[in-house]
Design an enzyme around this catalytic site. Structure first.
Site, short mmCIF file in Angstrom:
data_model
loop_
_atom_site.label_atom_id
_atom_site.label_comp_id
_atom_site.label_asym_id
_atom_site.label_seq_id
_atom_site.Cartn_x
_atom_site.Cartn_y
_atom_site.Cartn_z
N CYS A 98 0.83 -1.20 0.00
CA CYS A 98 0.00 0.00 0.00
C CYS A 98 0.87 1.25 0.00
O CYS A 98 1.73 1.41 0.87
CB CYS A 98 -0.93 -0.04 1.21
SG CYS A 98 -1.33 1.54 1.89
N CYS A 439 -25.10 8.60 -19.26
CA CYS A 439 -26.38 8.02 -18.85
C CYS A 439 -26.90 7.06 -19.91
O CYS A 439 -26.77 7.29 -21.11
CB CYS A 439 -27.38 9.09 -18.44
SG CYS A 439 -28.54 9.57 -19.69
N CYS A 442 -30.13 8.13 -22.19
CA CYS A 442 -30.16 9.50 -22.70
C CYS A 442 -30.35 9.55 -24.22
O CYS A 442 -31.02 10.43 -24.75
CB CYS A 442 -28.87 10.24 -22.32
SG CYS A 442 -28.92 10.91 -20.64
#
Ligand SMILES: *[C@@H]1O[C@H](CO)[C@@H](O)[C@H](O)[C@H]1NC(C)=O
Ligand SMILES: *[C@@H]1O[C@H](CO)[C@@H](O)[C@H](O)[C@H]1NC(C)=O
Length: 527
Positions: A98, A439, A442
């Site tokens: 990490c 979207c 759309c």
């Protein structure tokens, strides 16, 4: 000797392993068999490079390796014992892969070193949570890195900063050593060599209600090392310009401003507020280490300068001068525009994520408004911008694409900048399609609007329009779901009617006919 090709293909690993070697000196002894060949190879490469570049180890490297030994490595067998047998244990749970762990580890090691030098009773330990997941979950460690302070076996979460100095200050406060007392010039000298940021209290004697407020503030504040002295001579060494008034409290920082004097009555709350308002440098450079602290600042306005480091250099000194004038009212922050992790999320709020040029913007914490300096970012323009920010005279900034050419378009393209003119101030009826590039449905709605626009072509009081809500904003346009269809009646632009995007073409046409007609009637009735 490794071939060039191998050096190249393993270069990422080397970088990673150098970090690993630095952090866990016994790595090669304790890795599993499958990995050890690879690791050996990397160590060989590392040794060779080290021989070339570090024939004499720097003093910093010596300090770090000494500090490494001070941090106890925990495992399944020793963890409980170490926590149980020591009054204070500061524990770091980490995983080697990490990046945040890797960043924090040297700071943690350095903190261990500082604490040892100070003769602190705190033991420092680290647990590799990847190798010992059961122990990690037993200690309730969920993210990496996690710091916990155990006092007689009971843990409390870490709430301090992420530099070695921050860790030392926080830990000492939590174990009941909130203030360092400096009795001699020599002690002060040694202290000043180690600490560049601290709170200095000068008192006649270390008792009485004012002094107690000072100590209470030292305990309540997590960030600053508090020091106390009753010697004017000692205090003068730390703050050259100090006036011989007692009690005195000052905040010392390592920057041109140097120190800020506390001028309020000695009360804990007032001291804490003073520190909160003055804790940042005149211009803070945003980093992974301080970003949480910056975003949590209680200062209402934040001024951001996004620029390449070369470009900000000549601007920094004048910027600090401007910052002085707005101290404790506006926080000045510099962000390296080439640092995607830090700059992108903020620039996206402004729709300027692609910008390469210097951007100066301001945010208002409380109402989350944003402001953009749209002229050349000179110090005087920035100062005027800040004055406007405080006075509340700056226009709020909304994301907008460039104004498009709508000539001959059947469906007008509206952007943030033209929303007022084309939608709100127009006397015509508007059917507005609000969409975003991502979207799902759309496109279906866009096609419907296209058809409707063709169908109603020639109707002078009706306009079809669309706006991309991902790149354009307007305070009067509040839409949560995309696509959205909004009908703005020519007679009343303040209350758009939301149409269902599931409506059929026929239903939509019927709605438009009814409303546009009704309005014509209403208009006629008025005549
Ligand atoms: C921890 O335990 C020891 C032994 O019981 C006790 O003397 C000490 O005061 C405790 N420390 C804290 C900080 O409570
Ligand atoms: C718009 O239409 C007019 C007339 O048909 C034409 O002359 C003009 O070039 C068109 N403009 C654009 C931008 O297409």
């Amino acid at each position: 000797m490794p071939s060039r090709r191998r050096l190249k293909t393993t270069s990422n690993l080397i970088c990673f392993s150098l970090l690993l070697l630095l952090l866990t000196p016994h790595l090669s002894l304790s890795t599993s068999d499958e990995e050890s060949d690879e690791i050996d190879e990397l160590i060989a490469i590392d040794d060779e490079e080290e021989a070339q570049s570090r024939s004499s180890p720097s003093s910093e490297a010596r300090v770090l390796s000494k500090a490494q030994r001070i941090v106890v490595e925990l495992n399944n067998d020793n963890t409980k014992k170490i926590i149980r047998q020591n009054e204070f244990v500061l524990l770091m749970g980490y995983t080697p892969w990490c990046p945040r762990s890797a960043e924090l580890m040297p700071q943690f090691a350095q903190a261990a070193n500082l604490l040892t030098e100070l003769g602190s009773p705190i033991s420092m330990a680290k647990l590799d949570c990847e190798r010992y997941p059961r122990m990690a979950s037993l200690l309730d460690i969920k993210g990496y890195p996690t710091l916990l302070l155990f006092t007689n076996g009971t843990s409390q979460p870490y709430t301090g900063g992420f530099t070695a100095e921050d860790i030392v200050i926080w830990a000492r406060k939590k174990i009941g050593e909130p203030v360092v007392r400096l009795s001699s010039v020599a002690e002060a000298d040694a202290f000043a060599n180690k600490y560049s940021v601290f709170v200095l209290g000068l008192f006649d004697e270390f008792k009485g209600p004012l002094y107690e407020e000072f100590v209470r503030a030292a305990i309540a504040n997590d960030e600053f090392q508090f020091v106390e002295t009753n010697s004017h001579e000692v205090a003068k060494l730390l703050i050259r310009e100090i006036k011989p008034t007692k009690p005195f409290l000052g905040l010392v920082k390592s920057e041109p401003e140097r120190y800020t004097m506390f001028e309020e009555p000695f009360e804990m709350d007032k001291i804490l507020q003073f520190l909160e308002e003055n804790k940042f440098p005149l211009v803070t450079t945003l980093s992974e280490l301080n970003s949480l602290k910056v975003h949590a600042s209680q200062i209402k306005f934040q001024l951001y300068v996004f620029a390449e480091s070369d470009k900000v250099k000549p601007l920094l000194a004048p910027l600090q001068e401007v910052a002085k004038k707005f101290k404790s009212k506006i926080l000045f922050i510099y962000v390296d525009i080439t640092d995607d992790n830090l700059a992108k999320p903020l620039l996206t709020l402004l729709g300027l994520e692609e910008s390469k040029d210097t951007v100066v913007a301001a945010f208002d914490n409380k109402i989350s408004s944003k402001y953009l300096l749209e002229s050349e970012p000179t110090p005087s323009k920035i100062e005027a911008f800040c004055s406007g920010l405080l006075r509340g005279t700056l226009p709020t900034y909304f994301k907008s694409q460039a104004v498009p050419d709508n000539e001959n378009a059947t469906v007008l393209t509206v952007v943030g900048k033209t929303f007022d003119e084309l939608v709100l101030r127009s006397s015509r009826n508007i059917l507005l399609e609000v969409h975003t590039p991502w979207c799902m449905s759309c496109e279906t709605t866009s096609k419907q609007v296209e058809k409707l626009a063709k169908h109603f072509k020639g109707l002078g009081n009706l306009v079809f329009a669309r706006i991309d809500a991902s790149a354009n904003e307007h305070p009067k346009l509040q839409v949560d779901d995309y696509p959205a269809l909004l009908f703005y009646s020519g007679a009343d632009k303040s209350n758009p009617i939301k149409l269902s995007t599931k409506s059929s073409l026929k239903e939509l046409a019927a709605f438009i006919k009814k409303n546009v007609k009704a309005e014509e009637h209403a208009a006629k009735d008025e005549l």
